[in-house]
Design an enzyme around this catalytic site. Structure first.
Site, PDB file in Angstrom:
ATOM      1  N   HIS A 165       9.594  -3.634   6.484  1.00  0.00           N
ATOM      2  CA  HIS A 165       8.674  -2.776   7.262  1.00  0.00           C
ATOM      3  C   HIS A 165       9.288  -2.502   8.630  1.00  0.00           C
ATOM      4  CE1 HIS A 165       4.674  -1.005   8.185  1.00  0.00           C
ATOM      5  NE2 HIS A 165       5.028  -1.314   9.428  1.00  0.00           N
ATOM      6  N   CYS A 166       9.865  -1.336   8.766  1.00  0.00           N
ATOM      7  CA  CYS A 166      10.429  -0.919  10.047  1.00  0.00           C
ATOM      8  C   CYS A 166      10.400   0.601  10.084  1.00  0.00           C
ATOM      9  CB  CYS A 166      11.852  -1.460  10.212  1.00  0.00           C
ATOM     10  SG  CYS A 166      12.899  -1.138   8.794  1.00  0.00           S
ATOM     11  N   HIS A 167      10.678   1.144  11.248  1.00  0.00           N
ATOM     12  CA  HIS A 167      10.536   2.592  11.428  1.00  0.00           C
ATOM     13  C   HIS A 167      11.772   3.176  12.097  1.00  0.00           C
ATOM     14  CE1 HIS A 167       6.195   1.880  10.816  1.00  0.00           C
ATOM     15  NE2 HIS A 167       6.276   0.938  11.745  1.00  0.00           N
ATOM     16  N   ARG A 201       2.511   6.406   1.912  1.00  0.00           N
ATOM     17  CA  ARG A 201       1.639   5.543   2.720  1.00  0.00           C
ATOM     18  C   ARG A 201       0.331   6.256   3.015  1.00  0.00           C
ATOM     19  NH1 ARG A 201       2.517   3.518   8.914  1.00  0.00           N
ATOM     20  NH2 ARG A 201       1.781   1.381   8.685  1.00  0.00           N
ATOM     21  N   ARG A 255      -7.856   4.719  14.724  1.00  0.00           N
ATOM     22  CA  ARG A 255      -7.235   5.109  15.994  1.00  0.00           C
ATOM     23  C   ARG A 255      -5.919   5.841  15.763  1.00  0.00           C
ATOM     24  NH1 ARG A 255      -3.268   1.212  16.397  1.00  0.00           N
ATOM     25  NH2 ARG A 255      -3.786  -0.611  15.147  1.00  0.00           N
ATOM     26  N   TYR A 277      -2.652   0.985   4.884  1.00  0.00           N
ATOM     27  CA  TYR A 277      -2.832   0.330   6.186  1.00  0.00           C
ATOM     28  C   TYR A 277      -4.278   0.513   6.615  1.00  0.00           C
ATOM     29  CZ  TYR A 277      -1.576  -1.143  10.969  1.00  0.00           C
ATOM     30  OH  TYR A 277      -1.476  -1.813  12.167  1.00  0.00           O
ATOM     31  N   ASP A 325       8.722  -4.669  11.726  1.00  0.00           N
ATOM     32  CA  ASP A 325       7.923  -3.602  12.358  1.00  0.00           C
ATOM     33  C   ASP A 325       8.652  -2.961  13.538  1.00  0.00           C
ATOM     34  OD1 ASP A 325       5.717  -1.866  12.487  1.00  0.00           O
ATOM     35  OD2 ASP A 325       4.816  -3.049  14.091  1.00  0.00           O
ATOM     36  N   ASN A 349       3.344   1.712  19.472  1.00  0.00           N
ATOM     37  CA  ASN A 349       1.945   1.710  19.872  1.00  0.00           C
ATOM     38  C   ASN A 349       1.444   0.336  20.312  1.00  0.00           C
ATOM     39  OD1 ASN A 349      -0.320   3.322  20.250  1.00  0.00           O
ATOM     40  ND2 ASN A 349      -1.161   2.887  18.232  1.00  0.00           N
TER      41      ASN A 349
HETATM   42  C1  0GY Z   1       2.757  -0.303  12.271  1.00  0.00           C
HETATM   43  C2  0GY Z   1       1.530  -0.325  13.053  1.00  0.00           C
HETATM   44  C3  0GY Z   1       0.943   0.668  13.779  1.00  0.00           C
HETATM   45  C4  0GY Z   1       1.307   2.019  13.732  1.00  0.00           C
HETATM   46  C5  0GY Z   1       1.551   2.691  12.614  1.00  0.00           C
HETATM   47  O1  0GY Z   1       1.897   4.601  11.390  1.00  0.00           O
HETATM   48  C6  0GY Z   1       1.710   4.146  12.506  1.00  0.00           C
HETATM   49  O2  0GY Z   1       1.629   4.833  13.521  1.00  0.00           O
HETATM   50  O3  0GY Z   1       1.643   2.054  11.477  1.00  0.00           O
HETATM   51  C7  0GY Z   1      -0.201   0.311  14.611  1.00  0.00           C
HETATM   52  O4  0GY Z   1      -0.473   1.017  15.615  1.00  0.00           O
HETATM   53  O5  0GY Z   1      -0.884  -0.703  14.327  1.00  0.00           O
HETATM   54  O6  0GY Z   1       2.808  -0.870  11.197  1.00  0.00           O
HETATM   55  O7  0GY Z   1       3.741   0.298  12.662  1.00  0.00           O
END
Ligand code: 0GY
Length: 301
Positions: A27-29, A120, A126, A153, A253, A258
């Protein structure tokens, strides 16, 4: 939209825990860079730019071999940054995309070719605007024949309302961050029990035991004492790992989008792993066997 962002940790510590060979950060972006891959107009926050090369450098530094890159809401359903990262990963990254009902079969085939293996659905209020469940179900039915799964999520308080939808999905379902339990409540209390029961009754439901930094109330470790890192999250993650050892995933992560106050040291997040997966066998399942089975099944047959 939330203004501003916290930068990720510039110099994460070298973890003391050595992940087993072939470990996957599941889980990473990647974000942007915004000048090349603009953020979505409908986003609720603007992240820091976090490039694929920075992600791959972190992977190597932390002792991991592969990544599962997850589309975050700030890029909406524009998966270009994700696809670009997958294509430059030399096969070491797979992806979780966000898709709309209007996606064409040709676009799905292109995403698959790039390495996407899941979509996803985000229910965190939020972060996203509401999408009707019948639209999501239609998307799930479109991706199921590709062998993809669904990543969900949501916040723990919303599980009673969402449970029926999750358990009707026709694919494997992976829950982000254990469904965000309130860790001030008992680990065997009714709220977390609802989540554990859902996993127990539905063997197609998996969980990421990630993001102690988002769930913890006791907070991050003191510099010299990672023994106490995010200690209030440990019983929750440990319970899931020990009850469902073949259906758990772990991820950093990175770059921690955020987060408003505290930016974790990724090295200390890796040092959290042996507190929640306490034997080499559990660690190998969590970090290697399970993510490989889900994201690189062709290498595990
Ligand atoms: C995460 C958590 C968050 C953000 C997102 O898709 C997203 O913007 O998942 C969060 O704000 O809790 O897993 O990256």
């Amino acid at each position: 939209m939330t203004p501003g962002w916290l930068a990720f940790h510039a110099n994460p510590s070298q973890p003391r825990f050595r992940p087993p060979p072939g470990a996957v950060d599941a889980h990473c972006h990647v974000f942007g860079p915004g000048a090349q891959f603009p953020y979505a107009p409908e986003r609720k926050y603007t992240p820091c730019d976090a490039s694929r090369d920075q992600l791959f450098a972190l992977r190597d530094r932390l002792g991991f071999s592969r990544n599962v890159i997850v589309q975050a809401t700030c890029h909406g359903s524009d998966n270009r940054a994700l696809v670009d990262a997958l294509k430059h990963s030399a096969g070491k990254a797979r992806g979780v995309a966000t898709i709309k009902r209007s996606v064409t079969n040709a676009e799905l085939a292109e995403l698959h070719q790039a390495g996407v293996r899941a979509t996803r659905f985000n229910f965190v209020k939020r972060l996203v605007d509401f999408t009707p469940k019948e639209e999501l179900l239609e998307i799930a039915q479109r991706i199921a024949p590709l062998g993809w799964h669904v990543v969900v999520y949501f916040e723990a308080v919303d599980l009673p309302e969402l449970r029926e939808f999750f358990t009707a999905l026709p694919t494997t379902v992976v829950v982000d961050h254990m469904g965000r339990p309130d860790v001030t409540k008992p680990v065997d209390g009714p709220e977390f029990e609802l989540f554990v029961n859902m996993m127990r009754e539905h063997p197609n439901i998996w969980s990421k035991v990630s993001c102690p930094e988002r769930l913890s109330v006791s907070g991050p470790p003191a510099r010299d004492g990672e023994q106490n890192a995010y200690r209030d999250v440990v019983p929750f993650a440990r319970r899931i790992v020990e009850t469902f050892p073949d259906r758990v995933l772990w991820g950093t992560d990175w770059p921690h989008p955020n987060l408003k106050n505290h930016m974790p040291d990724d090295g200390l997040l890796v040092d959290f792993i042996p507190h929640i997966a306490t034997t080499p066998e559990l660690q190998r399942k969590l970090l290697v066997d399970n993510p490989m089975r889900l994201y690189w099944p062709e290498e595990t047959r």
